[in-house]
Design an enzyme around this catalytic site. Sequence first.
Site, PDB file in Angstrom:
ATOM      1  N   ASP A 203       0.846  -1.192   0.000  1.00  0.00           N
ATOM      2  CA  ASP A 203       0.000   0.000   0.000  1.00  0.00           C
ATOM      3  C   ASP A 203       0.884   1.244   0.000  1.00  0.00           C
ATOM      4  OD1 ASP A 203      -0.450   0.877   3.348  1.00  0.00           O
ATOM      5  OD2 ASP A 203       0.673  -0.891   2.734  1.00  0.00           O
ATOM      6  N   HIS A 529       1.133  -9.340  -3.435  1.00  0.00           N
ATOM      7  CA  HIS A 529       0.114  -8.319  -3.177  1.00  0.00           C
ATOM      8  C   HIS A 529       0.752  -6.931  -3.219  1.00  0.00           C
ATOM      9  CE1 HIS A 529      -3.604  -6.719  -1.404  1.00  0.00           C
ATOM     10  NE2 HIS A 529      -2.803  -5.886  -0.760  1.00  0.00           N
ATOM     11  N   ASP A 577       0.346 -18.038  -4.270  1.00  0.00           N
ATOM     12  CA  ASP A 577       0.891 -16.919  -5.051  1.00  0.00           C
ATOM     13  C   ASP A 577      -0.249 -16.224  -5.778  1.00  0.00           C
ATOM     14  OD1 ASP A 577       2.637 -15.171  -6.274  1.00  0.00           O
ATOM     15  OD2 ASP A 577       3.106 -16.546  -7.919  1.00  0.00           O
ATOM     16  N   GLU A 586       2.007 -10.730   0.527  1.00  0.00           N
ATOM     17  CA  GLU A 586       2.370  -9.322   0.424  1.00  0.00           C
ATOM     18  C   GLU A 586       3.891  -9.187   0.474  1.00  0.00           C
ATOM     19  OE1 GLU A 586       0.747  -5.003   2.011  1.00  0.00           O
ATOM     20  OE2 GLU A 586       0.553  -6.739   3.306  1.00  0.00           O
TER      21      GLU A 586
END
Length: 717
Positions: A203, A529, A577, A586
Amino acid sequence: MPATPSLRHPTRLAAALVTASLLVGGFLAAPTATAAPHTAATTAVRANQVGYLPDGPKRATVVTTATQSLTWQLRDASGAVVASGATVPRGADTPAGQSVQVADFSSYRGSGSGYVLAVDGSASVPFDIRANLYDTLRSDAMAFFYHQRSGIPIDASLVGSAYARPAAHLGVAPNQGDTAVPCQATVCDYTRDVRGGWYDAGDHGKYVVNGGISTWLMVNSFERAKRAGNESALGDSTLRVPERGNGMPDVLDEARWELDFLMRMQVPEGKPYTGMAFHKIHDAAWTGMPLRPDQDPQPRELHRPSTAATLNLAAAAAQCARVYRPYDAAFADRCLSAARRAWTAARANPALYAPDSDSTGGGAYGDTQVTDEFYWAAAELYATTGESGYRDAVTGSSWHTSATAFSAYGFGWADTAALGRLTLATVPNGLPTADRDRVRTSVTAAADGYLSRMAAQGYAVPVPADGYFWGSNGEVANDAIVLATAAELTGEGRYRTGALETMDYLLGRNAIGQSYVSGYGRTASHNQHHRFWAHQLDASLPNPPAGALAGGPDSALQDPVAQEKLTGCAPAACYIDDIGSYSTNEVAVNWNAPLAWLAAYAAERTTTGEPPTGLCAVTYRADSVWSTGFTATVTVKNTGPTAVDGWQLNWAYPGGQRVTSAWNATVTQNGTAVLARDAGWNRAIAPGATASFGVQGTHTGANPSPTAFTLNGNTCT
């Protein structure tokens, strides 16, 4: 995405998990991409898919129900057999949920490409054996941090056109920060310029407690390499950073990008909580996927200061003052000033905790035990300044004598006492000799524990059976750092062997035959991710660049994809995955930092270029054999240059024999695997000396002698 659960609470769910489903277009939604199969393995022979060092350990794990030893063959690229031997049955490997055997071909010292290991009709994926095996990974793992930089254009000439992007979060539309970021309501009434730093994970948030330990690891990597005389490998113009050629070692240039950010997060003079560090800065709400950071329209917020963040700043900045001084004295002075102010502020506010409930738009990173951060920060300040006040804070800490500074789960962003120990053990300081020796012994004792755990498992993993939680791969790499530090302190090859074998695990020798590092290995993770490396969601976007470490198996199944696809998985196989599986797949700076540390360590050459001499030899003699039983004498010889102080010998019985009693050693057995430990009075074996013990056992049918032994993790002849 949400913070990794604290290592003190490996199964604790962060409150952010409530809102951490995949966000698409700003709305909570189920994943839209097709999930990849979670079983990556295509062969029963699980090896390091990149390869092995000529002078390093070379082991592979074979998934098989066979109880007898199997023949292994190492074949070169032409198919010629260059080495062969017998596997060692290990029986059940509980974390993997498999029955396994181990093939050890460490005695092969050749080099080349395209080797395969063949066992019982199966063959590994091809791999290399070469001295420069890890040179590229050293560069790629470090380049991860440049990719994650905030506030600077990512240059195509350094990373390739697929990964280039404009500078993000500099107040240029559609961004709303980070040059003048307001606080959350009631936290402060001013704005701060907190540009720069690294995006923490997949993020767009930036977190001081994760940034602090990650920066420390990168700088510590250089500090260790410098002690070993290998700093040139991380020196100027060795890595892909825009500052190359400026006279500063490149790894320190990269770490400085985060250090500048950490110091910007410090509360200014004249404001409430002056000298403290804001805990984090991120979007007011969770952003959608996929989303490039320069396209992020969310307002940004500073979150209230915390004692943990402040002590991370103090520790990282104190280390900076020590390591950067030969290259930039003014920057070192600035770091030391920030560290002193942070220490003073933390002492004045020792219990300002970040709440677990603060998880909207970013992970909480809550931590209500900060005595370990106090110890770490005091150790760094003392190592840098030598001042008595910081020395007294070190010696007066309960962590200084605690046996749990290295916890069962290693160290991490919420468990930092071990970092203080590593610094006190390796950086010259004024501790009394006996005290410093005790600190160093605590490092080697922790490393011995990891080696024992590795020896008891078919995949040689240093984590316990219940250690497969969020970010388990980072835990494995952190444990490798302790092993490598023990190797530095003692010169004993068994610790280097253990550190290198953790790389085997990360690169494919694991329960699912998956390389967890993007771009490395035939079945490598490539759908981690991430909001920009999101090819699985948008074919116009790239997969992660080479050198990005996936979080790894998480038996708690803390995301919808994992819950759907992995129910019933064995702990070490709880990985998929898939871009939607943020709890297993992530990326994060605090996982790639130890990978980069370990890759730099593994890439170092020995000073002579020659393979190390053998450290042990074992003779197994069957003294008496009858229809259902036997007795045998085992003699261990120390063929290494230094004394062995405390030993454990591992072997496996190829005929399924069972030990019923022993003398002159403590012997335990699990399946076919046997572990013998010294009896206390015979724990020391001088160079050239031997220790002998006896066993009695039962057998059915044949009574073949074991042929492969390891002493304290070292293969014996």
